[in-house]
Design a protein around this motif. Structure first.
Motif, short mmCIF file in Angstrom:
data_model
loop_
_atom_site.label_atom_id
_atom_site.label_comp_id
_atom_site.label_asym_id
_atom_site.label_seq_id
_atom_site.Cartn_x
_atom_site.Cartn_y
_atom_site.Cartn_z
N HIS A 12 0.83 -1.21 0.00
CA HIS A 12 0.00 0.00 0.00
C HIS A 12 0.87 1.26 0.00
CE1 HIS A 12 -3.83 -1.97 0.27
NE2 HIS A 12 -3.49 -2.61 1.37
N ASP A 13 1.92 1.25 0.82
CA ASP A 13 2.82 2.41 0.86
C ASP A 13 3.54 2.59 -0.47
OD1 ASP A 13 2.01 2.91 3.44
OD2 ASP A 13 3.92 2.38 4.37
N LEU A 14 3.97 1.49 -1.08
CA LEU A 14 4.62 1.57 -2.40
C LEU A 14 3.67 2.17 -3.43
CD1 LEU A 14 6.55 -1.79 -2.66
CD2 LEU A 14 7.53 0.49 -2.94
N LYS A 15 2.44 1.70 -3.46
CA LYS A 15 1.46 2.21 -4.42
C LYS A 15 1.20 3.69 -4.18
CE LYS A 15 -0.99 -2.01 -5.60
NZ LYS A 15 -2.30 -2.69 -5.61
N PHE A 30 6.62 1.88 -12.50
CA PHE A 30 6.97 1.07 -11.34
C PHE A 30 6.59 -0.39 -11.59
CE2 PHE A 30 7.08 5.20 -9.54
CZ PHE A 30 7.84 5.13 -8.38
N TYR A 31 7.49 -1.30 -11.18
CA TYR A 31 7.25 -2.74 -11.34
C TYR A 31 7.69 -3.46 -10.07
CZ TYR A 31 7.26 -1.56 -16.31
OH TYR A 31 7.00 -0.98 -17.53
N LEU A 32 7.03 -4.58 -9.78
CA LEU A 32 7.47 -5.50 -8.75
C LEU A 32 8.07 -6.72 -9.43
CD1 LEU A 32 4.52 -5.63 -6.18
CD2 LEU A 32 6.76 -4.57 -5.87
N PHE A 33 9.04 -7.34 -8.76
CA PHE A 33 9.60 -8.59 -9.27
C PHE A 33 10.09 -9.41 -8.10
CE2 PHE A 33 13.09 -5.57 -9.22
CZ PHE A 33 14.21 -6.29 -8.86
N ASP A 99 0.70 -1.52 -10.38
CA ASP A 99 -0.74 -1.32 -10.26
C ASP A 99 -1.54 -2.61 -10.44
OD1 ASP A 99 -0.36 -1.66 -12.95
OD2 ASP A 99 -1.33 0.18 -13.55
N THR A 100 -0.88 -3.73 -10.70
CA THR A 100 -1.55 -5.01 -10.82
C THR A 100 -2.18 -5.37 -9.48
OG1 THR A 100 0.00 -5.77 -12.50
CG2 THR A 100 -1.21 -7.46 -11.32
N ASN A 101 -3.34 -5.97 -9.49
CA ASN A 101 -3.99 -6.42 -8.25
C ASN A 101 -3.38 -7.75 -7.83
OD1 ASN A 101 -5.81 -4.26 -8.00
ND2 ASN A 101 -7.11 -5.17 -9.57
#
Length: 104
Positions: A12-15, A30-33, A99-101
């Motif tokens: 949530h903080d990252l978003k 922004f991406y997560l991996f 932003d992916t759920n």
């Protein structure tokens, strides 16, 4: 705070920070991996890739993300579009847009 809320707090903080930074630089992505994508319940940290167009914008991202990176276990990688393309990082690391759920 429940267990799931605590688990989701860094995300949530990252978003929130990504949204705020996108207002400063709409081209910033922004991406997560890593385990945050492959096994979110077991991830020990959040691996984040940010692609920003200019050196100044990349430095701005580092400055703006310092707070959230100091609060949570976040490994931040910041690339230019050319740097990302050179190593094909998004594909190679199976990055997912922030932003992916995600389901935890």
């Amino acid at each position: 705070m429940s267990g799931d809320e605590l688990l989701l707090a860094p995300l949530h903080d990252l978003k929130r920070e990504a949204t705020r930074i996108a207002e400063l630089d709409p081209d910033c992505k922004f991406y997560l991996f890593g385990s945050a994508v492959t096994d979110p319940r077991a991830c020990a940290d959040y691996d984040v890739l940010v692609v920003a167009t200019t050196h100044e914008k990349r430095m701005m991202v580092l400055d703006e993300m310092a707070g959230v990176c100091g609060t949570w276990p976040i490994d931040l990688v910041v690339f230019s579009p050319d740097e990302e393309a050179e190593c094909d990082f998004i594909r190679a690391q199976a990055c997912q847009p922030l932003d992916t759920n995600y389901r935890i």
